[in-house]
Design a protein around this motif. Structure first.
Motif, PDB file in Angstrom:
ATOM      1  N   GLU A  57      42.447  29.018  34.122  1.00 22.46           N
ATOM      2  CA  GLU A  57      42.705  28.400  32.826  1.00 22.46           C
ATOM      3  C   GLU A  57      43.646  27.207  32.951  1.00 22.46           C
ATOM      4  O   GLU A  57      43.486  26.187  32.266  1.00 22.46           O
ATOM      5  N   ARG A 111      34.752  33.033  34.559  1.00 16.99           N
ATOM      6  CA  ARG A 111      35.780  33.219  33.543  1.00 16.99           C
ATOM      7  C   ARG A 111      35.335  34.229  32.495  1.00 16.99           C
ATOM      8  O   ARG A 111      36.140  35.034  32.012  1.00 16.99           O
ATOM      9  N   ARG A 112      34.038  34.219  32.117  1.00 15.19           N
ATOM     10  CA  ARG A 112      33.534  35.221  31.177  1.00 15.19           C
ATOM     11  C   ARG A 112      33.628  36.618  31.781  1.00 15.19           C
ATOM     12  O   ARG A 112      33.987  37.586  31.101  1.00 15.19           O
ATOM     13  N   GLY A 153      42.396  34.892  36.019  1.00 15.45           N
ATOM     14  CA  GLY A 153      41.891  34.099  34.903  1.00 15.45           C
ATOM     15  C   GLY A 153      42.853  33.016  34.500  1.00 15.45           C
ATOM     16  O   GLY A 153      42.442  31.893  34.154  1.00 15.45           O
ATOM     17  N   THR A 161      37.173  37.915  31.579  1.00 11.57           N
ATOM     18  CA  THR A 161      37.610  38.319  30.245  1.00 11.57           C
ATOM     19  C   THR A 161      37.054  39.682  29.854  1.00 11.57           C
ATOM     20  O   THR A 161      37.583  40.320  28.940  1.00 11.57           O
ATOM     21  N   HIS A 211      43.887  39.348  34.894  1.00 10.75           N
ATOM     22  CA  HIS A 211      44.528  38.397  33.991  1.00 10.75           C
ATOM     23  C   HIS A 211      45.091  37.207  34.755  1.00 10.75           C
ATOM     24  O   HIS A 211      44.922  36.056  34.345  1.00 10.75           O
TER      25      HIS A 211
END
Length: 361
Positions: free
Chosen positions: A15, A79-80, A11, A83, A8
């Protein structure tokens, strides 16, 4: 060179910075720079007009500090991949030559880094902006005009940012929790604003003075409207609700011990209030550590629900969605009210709602 943090947080570093990546015409800026020292992993991105730096205290650095640029073309896939991982899963980033290998319990990913060209001295740039406090000649300076399209790029940085404006046509400094960035102002000819601070304020007064100093006949003061419609304790920030919950826990505990014992109902109410407030605080604290952005969103949404006053309906719908039979709870409470204490609710009352239950209720 290896560094570890959870999925997290990695990421979130991306972001908070990807919106500031430069275009392909500037290859050295067309990506996110990852730097690690003994304490933090940093993500840095700039398009020359905005600069974003996010950091996170990692779980440990094995080897010497490093700096590598992750190319923009590889970031969507990365990033995918992140997730798809549980947010708490540890991700170990290992750099070997021009390769970056990311390993998690449920999979691995390998990227080629673009570190052939030297990245900008982002630390030096920010130091210079922070030190700029006045013009060399001591004159009063104009307020910079900021492009709102570029300001929106800082939306993922934090729920709130503090901004300092340096004198002259130099950058504005923005800072949040473990975040620092800057934005250059527009040129005067592009902005359409007067060039001096005094002119800016005079022009603003001319445009808004009549509106801001008048009131419509028969309207209430704003404070009266807010007092009537704002639910006490319905804070809309994590800090605000944290304060409210801790205060409620202390107040309920004090009231519990100050009761004379003649009212079991009052004792039970104080105990339930304190336990509920403390439990909510602990859950919110854990959520804020794991996902600050989600915590802020939940607090804001909850405040809106509290303002609506339809908590009973919300609870009924939530219980039904969770697979319980809230109608049986309502029936049990109604029976107890009419005939006195009823038998304890059986385990089957909490069983998932069947088709027949749904049709009946």
């Amino acid at each position: 060179m290896t560094v570890t943090l959870n999925a997290h947080q990695l990421g979130r570093l991306l972001e908070r910075t990807v919106g500031h990546i430069g275009d392909e015409a500037l290859p050295m800026l067309h990506g996110v720079l990852l730097e690690a020292d003994a304490t933090y992993l940093y993500a840095v991105a700039t398009d020359r007009y905005t600069l974003a730096v996010a950091r996170y205290r990692h779980h440990g650095l094995d080897g010497t500090p490093f700096a590598r640029t992750l190319p923009a073309r590889a970031l969507p896939a990365l990033r995918r991949w992140l997730t798809c991982l549980p947010g708490h899963d540890p991700v170990t980033l290992t750099l070997t030559g021009h390769k970056a290998r990311l390993a998690a319990p449920q999979g691995e990913m390998s990227l080629t880094t673009d570190d052939a060209q030297e990245y900008i001295d982002w630390r030096g740039l920010l130091r210079g902006i922070i030190k700029q406090t006045e013009n060399s000649d001591g004159t009063e300076t104009a307020c910079p005009v900021l492009d709102t399209d570029k300001i929106s790029r800082f939306g993922a940085a934090d729920t709130r940012l503090r901004m300092w404006v340096s004198p002259g046509r130099t950058a504005a400094l923005l800072a949040g929790e473990d975040f620092i960035g800057a934005q250059m102002p527009m040129r005067t000819m592009e902005s359409g604003f007067p060039t001096s601070l005094a002119d800016d304020l005079d022009h603003l007064h001319t445009l808004w003075d009549a509106t801001l100093t008048s009131a419509l006949a028969g309207t209430e003061p704003v404070s009266g409207v807010l007092a009537r419609y704002t639910v006490p304790g319905a804070s809309r920030t994590v800090a605000g609700i944290t304060k409210d919950l801790l205060h409620q826990t202390m107040r309920s505990t004090r009231d519990l011990f100050e009761e004379d014992g003649d009212s079991p109902t009052a004792l039970a109410a104080h105990a339930a209030s304190g336990v509920t407030a403390w439990s909510a605080y602990r859950y919110l604290e854990a959520l804020h550590r794991a996902d600050p952005k989600l915590a802020a969103q939940v607090v804001a949404e909850t405040a809106g629900e509290l303002d609506s006053g339809e908590l009973g309906e919300f609870a009924y719908d939530a219980a039904h969605a969770a697979g319980f039979n809230p109608q049986s709870w309502e029936d049990n409470t109604e029976t107890k009210t009419k005939t006195g204490p009823a038998a304890p609710v059986s385990v089957t009352d909490d069983a998932p709602v069947s088709d027949s239950d749904t049709a009946t209720s």
